[in-house]
Design a protein around this motif. Structure first.
Motif, mmCIF file in Angstrom:
data_model
loop_
_atom_site.group_PDB
_atom_site.id
_atom_site.type_symbol
_atom_site.label_atom_id
_atom_site.label_comp_id
_atom_site.label_asym_id
_atom_site.label_seq_id
_atom_site.Cartn_x
_atom_site.Cartn_y
_atom_site.Cartn_z
ATOM 1 N N ARG A 1 53.235 121.090 52.553
ATOM 2 C CA ARG A 1 52.138 120.203 52.960
ATOM 3 C C ARG A 1 51.988 119.092 51.922
ATOM 4 O O ARG A 1 52.061 119.335 50.716
ATOM 5 N N PHE A 2 51.726 117.883 52.414
ATOM 6 C CA PHE A 2 51.534 116.728 51.540
ATOM 7 C C PHE A 2 50.224 116.052 51.947
ATOM 8 O O PHE A 2 50.108 115.540 53.063
ATOM 9 N N THR A 3 49.232 116.074 51.058
ATOM 10 C CA THR A 3 47.929 115.480 51.350
ATOM 11 C C THR A 3 47.646 114.367 50.353
ATOM 12 O O THR A 3 47.470 114.628 49.160
ATOM 13 N N ASN A 4 47.655 113.121 50.866
ATOM 14 C CA ASN A 4 47.368 111.961 50.015
ATOM 15 C C ASN A 4 48.234 111.975 48.751
ATOM 16 O O ASN A 4 47.772 111.758 47.639
ATOM 17 N N VAL A 5 49.521 112.222 48.946
ATOM 18 C CA VAL A 5 50.442 112.417 47.821
ATOM 19 C C VAL A 5 51.051 111.086 47.379
ATOM 20 O O VAL A 5 51.294 110.185 48.186
ATOM 21 N N THR A 6 51.313 110.993 46.085
ATOM 22 C CA THR A 6 52.022 109.851 45.518
ATOM 23 C C THR A 6 53.346 110.324 44.924
ATOM 24 O O THR A 6 53.380 111.250 44.108
ATOM 25 N N PHE A 7 54.447 109.711 45.357
ATOM 26 C CA PHE A 7 55.748 109.886 44.700
ATOM 27 C C PHE A 7 55.945 108.681 43.780
ATOM 28 O O PHE A 7 55.973 107.537 44.253
ATOM 29 N N ALA A 8 56.056 108.910 42.489
ATOM 30 C CA ALA A 8 56.197 107.824 41.520
ATOM 31 C C ALA A 8 57.522 107.947 40.778
ATOM 32 O O ALA A 8 57.860 109.030 40.291
ATOM 33 N N ARG A 9 58.253 106.852 40.698
ATOM 34 C CA ARG A 9 59.517 106.789 39.964
ATOM 35 C C ARG A 9 60.485 107.884 40.417
ATOM 36 O O ARG A 9 61.159 108.512 39.612
#
Length: 788
Positions: free
Chosen positions: A618-626
């Protein structure tokens, strides 16, 4: 800081029911003074008054002229704060000897809520912590505390700024915040009101208000039994006027808790921008505190560094206590003791021994308290030999002292067992009452009769690890980190098949901030041990098993993902190659990555997910950075909600999202935007309508009939931020449906619906149909942006 105008105070005071000031001037002399009419209402009685606002460059001639008409008790004289104007008015006192005042804006605003603010300041003084010692803050060596100095600076054009205090759990952020607020209240409380906001206040807030930053801040007055009722519904304007008048300083203890509590409904960077904007435009000082680990994992370094440089915010990293600071603390703690010097020395020796073994843990503020308790309750004691045993050793030592001092029928080991069971039982939702403690005691020692257990519970009221509140009949641990440690021990000792069920109950009844600390504690305890990463892997596997449906509790999977990401950061810091970090992650969670929940509380940073599969996550309001992705990255049977952010990452493709995945409306819009950018699909009429709606909806109240004002920076936030045609759509709406104006007391610019478009927006709100100027914009954009 924006220039101050008395209208800002008048607009706020008009929210009250007992005073009204006409914001249109009755008379004025340009550059000298402005006269406003007002009236009080008390039951059926009404009384009029004048407010004479003096400009900063008022001359004696102009003052003499206006006072020839208005020098009487029904005139309130108000002038901008400043040494020069105050000195001039002091010399000219005979010209206005019958008026009420003179007041500076701060004093005039305060006069309308003096009783409430006096009561609030009294509460802030009462909460002064005992035995306080200033920690070391970054490289600052000066006294007093640099955070206090930062907050106490008077409001001015160039003084507004945000301060950010970073420290690990148990370091003493809340303790220091309360001390600083106490200092400001006791030294400046007659003029300056320090507003203290912390996580304990939020439990009594209505659910619908939880994500409103302004309501959260103002709720502090109600929590401390000093509510300012007429402010409710107007919190932002009230705070702006009060801060610009140099009446408030804000200490927001628990920025991370606020973000965590809202479970993805608010974005950390947006909240920082809002608080920084409040400080800048009002000239005031705002301080927030956050766990260092939260700050580092939820904001990318580039993002945080850019924000700090761009806004001029100041970071105050709290350093662990050292031997010198520890001695200061013990000196204060044992000040009234007969054997003060001997006890200070014994405590310092014990602390120094602990510091040698684990400096990071020994340097946390709550450990000083435990060391002092251990010394205060007995003879000199030996120190532990294993650096990982500092905290349990301290707790066990205190329990041994209680066994002898109180003649408890429980051994130290049994006391620890009982408290561990109490921590887990309370966290599962059974509460903190005496009845629960009694049940736990019975479970620990079922051979104790009722009267013996009752005597034990009475003796527990003075136990150094427990605290009791007789007014509520509730028990807790004297230090929050003790409860967190005991919960971590329970998880590590829990049979793996039962672990997910236990964690699910924790997730239902435990604050997300506590879950964060729990994960950090587990990692701290295990990561340095031989085979520690293998133990962590088994815990993660146990937590991520079971029900993966949307209805299942997120607690176990949230805890598993947090443990995994923290472990990677501990063993493979973010400066190392991304592939190394990804390999470490896969060793912990398995390949494919399955059964985890990632939320806005965890930024997924610096990984190479090329060829990696996510399954049942599950991904809730997720940020993938770099991060890096490729055509072989895939998400299977995953759930996406509240959107996704891809920041400074490469290679992400919309085709990575399998058809088996569930996406809510906002996530679908995010995915469609990527598909349009990739040329995989055309920008459709449905996309255009969704983008227009996301902007226009900002201006419509919940009832649908009233239209709201929106601050200019907020227009680009929300779903429209993901649109590939954001600028074109906003420009079109600004030309025909929306207009900018000066937003008094809030920001340089506000936006509202144009008068000739208001009926069309109301009709849309009621019927979801475009008409008039709204329809014109839609047709224009449809012809320009959508496929034929």
């Amino acid at each position: 800081m924006e220039s101050f105008d008395f209208k800002e105070i008048a607009e706020v005071l008009n929210f009250s029911r007992h005073a009204t000031i006409n914001t249109e001037p009755a008379e004025a002399e340009e550059g000298q003074w402005t006269l406003y009419r007002g009236h009080y209402r008390v039951h059926l009685h009404e009384d009029t008054f004048n407010v004479l606002w003096l400009h900063s460059r008022i001359t004696k001639v102009a003052l003499e002229k206006v006072m020839s008409r208005y020098n009487h008790p029904k005139t309130h004289l108000v002038h901008p704060a400043g040494k020069a104007v105050s000195e001039r008015l002091r010399r000219w006192r005979k010209l206005y000897d019958r008026v009420q005042g003179p007041y500076i804006p701060r004093d005039y605003l305060r006069s309308f809520m003096r009783d409430e603010l006096d009561a609030y300041v009294h509460r802030m003084v009462e909460q002064a912590p005992q035995y306080y010692v200033d920690p070391r803050i970054g490289s600052y060596l000066r006294h007093p505390n640099p955070v206090e100095t930062f907050l106490a600076k008077p409001a001015s054009e160039d003084s507004g700024a945000l301060g950010i205090v970073l420290a690990e759990p148990g370091q003493g952020k809340t303790y220091m915040s309360r001390h600083i607020v106490y200092r400001l209240a006791s030294l400046h409380g007659a003029d300056l009101v320090p507003v203290m906001v912390d996580a304990t206040q939020w439990q009594s807030m209505p659910e619908q208000d939880l994500s409103d930053l302004w309501k959260t801040i103002v709720h502090s007055f109600r929590y401390h039994h000093a509510p300012i009722g007429w402010v409710e519904g107007h919190e932002e304007a009230f705070l702006d006027a009060a801060c610009k008048a140099d009446l408030f300083r804000i200490v927001f203890d628990g920025f991370d808790e606020f973000i965590l509590r809202n479970r993805g409904r608010v974005d950390p960077m947006e909240v920082l921008e809002v608080l920084s904007d409040l400080a800048k435009r009002t000239g005031t000082r705002v301080v927030i505190t956050s766990r260092t680990s939260f700050w580092n994992t939820n904001l990318s370094k580039e993002e945080a560094d850019d924000f700090i440089e761009r806004t001029g915010s100041e970071v105050f990293p709290m350093k662990p206590f050292d031997l010198s600071k520890a001695r200061d603390y013990f000196g204060i703690r044992f000040k009234e003791e007969k054997e003060r010097d001997q006890r200070v020395e014994r405590a310092a020796q014990l602390y120094h021994a602990l510091e040698k073994q684990n400096k990071k843990l020994a340097g946390r503020g709550f450990v000083l308290n435990l060391v002092a308790d251990a010394v205060q309750r007995g003879d000199p004691i030996s120190t532990p030999s294993n650096q990982m045993q500092i905290l349990p050793w301290l707790m066990m030592t205190l329990c041994q002292r209680e066994e002898l001092r109180q003649e408890l029928p429980l051994s130290a080991e049994e006391q620890m067992q009982m408290m561990q069971l109490f921590a887990s039982t309370a966290a599962e939702g059974l509460g903190h009452s005496t009845d629960v403690l009694d049940l736990v005691l019975l479970d620990t020692r079922d051979d104790l009769d009722d009267s013996t257990r009752l005597r034990c519970i009475e003796k527990f009221k003075s136990h150094p690890l427990l605290s009791y509140k007789p007014e509520t009949d509730l028990w807790d641990f004297k230090e929050e980190q003790i409860g967190t440690f005991l919960l971590a021990q329970e998880i590590m000792e829990c049979p793996l098949p039962k672990l997910a069920g236990f964690a699910e109950k924790l997730g239902l009844h435990t604050r997300l901030g506590t879950l964060q600390d729990l994960a950090s504690t587990i990692v701290d305890l295990l990561v340095r041990m031989d085979s520690g990463s293998e133990k962590i892997s088994r815990i993660i596997s146990a937590l991520s098993r079971g029900d993966h449906s949307k209805e299942a509790s997120p607690g176990p999977r949230l805890l598993a993902s947090r443990i995994a990401l923290l472990t990677v950061d501990a063993l493979r810091h973010q400066g190392l190659p991304k592939k190394d970090r990804t390999e470490m992650l896969l060793r912990l969670v398995g390949d494919p990555i399955s059964g985890l929940q990632f939320s806005g509380t965890n930024t997924i940073a610096s990984y190479d997910f090329s060829g990696i599969t996510f399954r049942n996550c599950r991904f809730t309001n997720v940020t993938f950075a770099r991060c890096e992705f490729d055509s072989n990255t895939s998400f299977e049977n995953c759930s996406f909600s509240d959107g996704v952010r891809i920041v400074r990452s490469k290679g992400f493709r919309s085709t990575s999202i399998d058809e088996s995945c569930f996406l809510d409306a906002e996530s679908k819009r995010w995915l469609r935007g990527i598909q349009v950018s990739e040329g995989e699909r055309a920008y459709s009429d449905e996309d255009l309508r969704a983008d227009i709606n996301s902007v226009v909806d900002k201006f419509i109240s919940k009832g649908g009939m009233t239209l709201k004002t929106v601050k200019e920076p907020d227009l680009k936030k929300g779903p429209i931020s993901a649109s590939p045609h954001q600028k074109v759509i906003l420009d079109a709406l600004l030309g025909s449906v929306l207009e900018t104006h000066h937003l008094s007391g809030l920001s340089a610019k506000g936006l509202n619906v144009r008068e000739d478009a208001a009926d069309a927006v109301r009709f849309y709100a009621a019927n979801n149909v475009y008409t008039g100027p709204l329809q014109d914009v839609y047709v224009k954009l449809q012809n320009k942006l959508t496929a034929a």
